[in-house]
Enzyme design. Sequence first.
Site, PDB file in Angstrom:
ATOM      1  N   HIS A 128       0.852  -1.195   0.000  1.00 32.48           N
ATOM      2  CA  HIS A 128       0.000   0.000   0.000  1.00 32.48           C
ATOM      3  C   HIS A 128       0.890   1.247   0.000  1.00 32.48           C
ATOM      4  O   HIS A 128       1.872   1.301   0.729  1.00 32.48           O
ATOM      5  CB  HIS A 128      -0.910  -0.016   1.233  1.00 32.48           C
TER       6      HIS A 128
ATOM      7  N   GLU B  87      -9.834  -6.352   7.288  1.00 38.07           N
ATOM      8  CA  GLU B  87     -10.059  -4.901   7.220  1.00 38.07           C
ATOM      9  C   GLU B  87      -9.346  -4.331   5.984  1.00 38.07           C
ATOM     10  O   GLU B  87      -8.235  -4.774   5.666  1.00 38.07           O
ATOM     11  CB  GLU B  87      -9.468  -4.291   8.503  1.00 38.07           C
TER      12      GLU B  87
HETATM   13  C1  GAR Z   1       1.124   0.600  -6.154  1.00 43.79           C
HETATM   14  O1  GAR Z   1       1.508   1.925  -5.885  1.00 43.79           O
HETATM   15  C2  GAR Z   1       0.476  -0.032  -4.945  1.00 43.79           C
HETATM   16  O2  GAR Z   1       1.023   0.417  -3.743  1.00 43.79           O
HETATM   17  C3  GAR Z   1      -0.953   0.412  -5.100  1.00 43.79           C
HETATM   18  O3  GAR Z   1      -1.203   0.290  -6.478  1.00 43.79           O
HETATM   19  C4  GAR Z   1       0.005   0.567  -7.193  1.00 43.79           C
HETATM   20  C5  GAR Z   1       0.205  -0.518  -8.231  1.00 43.79           C
HETATM   21  O4  GAR Z   1       1.300  -0.242  -9.057  1.00 43.79           O
HETATM   22  N1  GAR Z   1      -1.837  -0.391  -4.310  1.00 43.79           N
HETATM   23  C6  GAR Z   1      -2.866   0.089  -3.602  1.00 43.79           C
HETATM   24  O5  GAR Z   1      -3.181   1.264  -3.607  1.00 43.79           O
HETATM   25  C7  GAR Z   1      -3.637  -0.948  -2.781  1.00 43.79           C
HETATM   26  N2  GAR Z   1      -4.483  -0.322  -1.829  1.00 43.79           N
HETATM   27  P1  GAR Z   1       1.882  -1.326 -10.047  1.00 43.79           P
HETATM   28  O6  GAR Z   1       0.696  -1.910 -10.826  1.00 43.79           O
HETATM   29  O7  GAR Z   1       2.807  -0.576 -10.936  1.00 43.79           O
HETATM   30  O8  GAR Z   1       2.580  -2.375  -9.231  1.00 43.79           O
END
Ligand code: GAR
Length: 214
Positions: free
Chosen positions: A110, A144
Amino acid sequence: MKKKIVVLISGSGSNFQAILDHCQQGSIQGQIVSVISNREDAFGLTRAEMAGIPGHYIDHKGFDTRVEFDTALIEQIDAYQPDLVVLAGFMRILSPEFVRHYSGRLFNIHPSLLPRYKGLNTHERVLEAGDPEHGCTVHFVSEELDGGPLVIQAKTPVNTSDTMDSLQTRVHALEHQIYPLAVSWFCADRLEQTQEGVLLDGSLLPASGFQLEN
Ligand code: GAR
């Protein structure tokens, strides 16, 4: 024995790529056996194809309820009998049934210093709040949203010149360091989720997880 890893994505899949690179270099004793996306156009599926990893697209809109979608997802994941399931930008809220099914072997990343800023638009919210620092977290998943015991965090200072884009770029780069590291610990049997918290090499990590020093 290499651990079997299934990765769930919804988008670019740059975290999937970072983990894959480490598997290929041998710094993770694991093998990504499948990538599953709930979006057909996710670039991560193209990355999987280029790497010769089986990719699957399961459209959540094709199911009446969350539980029905999650049941189909479980079926597809379990066909690969994974040791670890990695959520890498998988933008779906998971049912308690799903989370319980993978208890102790389900990771998420996250883009915030959890427990701060669960949910969306984390970079924007950090800037609005005027926080002096920001970062990212890998955690075991609980029922959660964006919850569960923390494994590792990396921080970056927030400067007055920072924008959402500059923060996103720096946090993404940190994600690509901490996610492979957490997966490498798990695959080397160094990490365990217990009732008391997360154990690394048998020692309880602080509630904020291991802190990556830059
Ligand atoms: C990342 O920044 C990850 O932390 C976020 O989505 C992005 C995916 O990037 N995840 C969330 O927000 C989950 N709550 P990627 O597809 O380039 O790995």
